[in-house]
Design a protein around this motif. Sequence first.
Motif, PDB file in Angstrom:
ATOM      1  N   TRP A 129      28.335  30.575  44.451  1.00  0.00           N
ATOM      2  CA  TRP A 129      28.303  31.632  45.450  1.00  0.00           C
ATOM      3  C   TRP A 129      27.687  31.042  46.704  1.00  0.00           C
ATOM      4  CZ3 TRP A 129      27.525  31.825  40.362  1.00  0.00           C
ATOM      5  CH2 TRP A 129      28.349  32.699  39.636  1.00  0.00           C
TER       6      TRP A 129
ATOM      7  N   THR B 152      37.293  34.694  47.567  1.00  0.00           N
ATOM      8  CA  THR B 152      37.116  34.111  46.241  1.00  0.00           C
ATOM      9  C   THR B 152      38.198  33.066  46.007  1.00  0.00           C
ATOM     10  OG1 THR B 152      36.160  36.162  45.404  1.00  0.00           O
ATOM     11  CG2 THR B 152      36.995  34.608  43.771  1.00  0.00           C
TER      12      THR B 152
ATOM     13  N   CYS C 215      33.011  32.975  47.091  1.00  0.00           N
ATOM     14  CA  CYS C 215      32.792  32.912  45.644  1.00  0.00           C
ATOM     15  C   CYS C 215      33.803  31.922  45.083  1.00  0.00           C
ATOM     16  CB  CYS C 215      33.003  34.277  45.006  1.00  0.00           C
ATOM     17  SG  CYS C 215      31.980  35.570  45.704  1.00  0.00           S
TER      18      CYS C 215
ATOM     19  N   LEU D 111      35.160  30.474  41.506  1.00  0.00           N
ATOM     20  CA  LEU D 111      35.093  30.817  40.086  1.00  0.00           C
ATOM     21  C   LEU D 111      36.101  30.024  39.270  1.00  0.00           C
ATOM     22  CD1 LEU D 111      34.938  34.689  40.536  1.00  0.00           C
ATOM     23  CD2 LEU D 111      33.017  33.099  40.260  1.00  0.00           C
TER      24      LEU D 111
ATOM     25  N   ASP E 207      30.175  27.503  36.026  1.00  0.00           N
ATOM     26  CA  ASP E 207      31.559  27.955  36.157  1.00  0.00           C
ATOM     27  C   ASP E 207      31.777  28.767  37.426  1.00  0.00           C
ATOM     28  OD1 ASP E 207      32.166  26.728  33.762  1.00  0.00           O
ATOM     29  OD2 ASP E 207      32.045  28.578  32.587  1.00  0.00           O
ATOM     30  N   GLY E 208      30.728  29.005  38.178  1.00  0.00           N
ATOM     31  CA  GLY E 208      30.843  29.748  39.425  1.00  0.00           C
ATOM     32  C   GLY E 208      29.887  29.203  40.461  1.00  0.00           C
TER      33      GLY E 208
ATOM     34  N   ASP F 134      39.791  30.679  43.050  1.00  0.00           N
ATOM     35  CA  ASP F 134      39.875  30.302  41.646  1.00  0.00           C
ATOM     36  C   ASP F 134      39.974  28.783  41.587  1.00  0.00           C
ATOM     37  OD1 ASP F 134      39.925  32.978  41.005  1.00  0.00           O
ATOM     38  OD2 ASP F 134      42.072  33.055  40.642  1.00  0.00           O
TER      39      ASP F 134
ATOM     40  N   ALA G 279      34.170  24.466  39.660  1.00  0.00           N
ATOM     41  CA  ALA G 279      33.468  25.235  40.691  1.00  0.00           C
ATOM     42  C   ALA G 279      32.462  24.391  41.460  1.00  0.00           C
ATOM     43  CB  ALA G 279      32.763  26.441  40.063  1.00  0.00           C
TER      44      ALA G 279
END
Length: 144
Positions: A59, A8, A71, A73, A56-57, A10, A14
């Motif tokens: 995958w 993931t 991911c 995010l 906002d994300g 941050d 995104a």
Amino acid sequence: MAAGIDLTLDCTDAQLLATFWKTALGYVDEPPPAPFETRAQWLAQFDVPEDDSVDDGAWLCDPEGLGPRLCILRVPEPKTAKNRLHIDVRVPGYGNPGERWARIRAEYERLVKAGGTVLAEFDGHHVVMADPEGNEFCVAAASA
């Protein structure tokens, strides 16, 4: 049995990072989990703030199902320090050291065009780069 992992990242954007990492890794957008047809439908099941968006994300997954899911995010706070964990992009193929280095150079040049930045070059071995938001990663030859 070994556990599987997701990685993931941050970020503040995104979709920008998803575009970069799809280019870097050859990954694709992961479909939403069944029975949802879209990520927006999937997100709607959670009690998320009104200002949260499906954008906002992101995958991502390896289309062959071999690599870990990625991911990406959006978070409110900025990146403040060096990553404690980073991704190594391994360029496939074998050959003599000069051939391997030529493939590494070609790959990091491709990733610079996609928005990456070269931070350090360890001639003949690997290159340290940053994605468009400053997350460090390395470009190196595949393990022999």
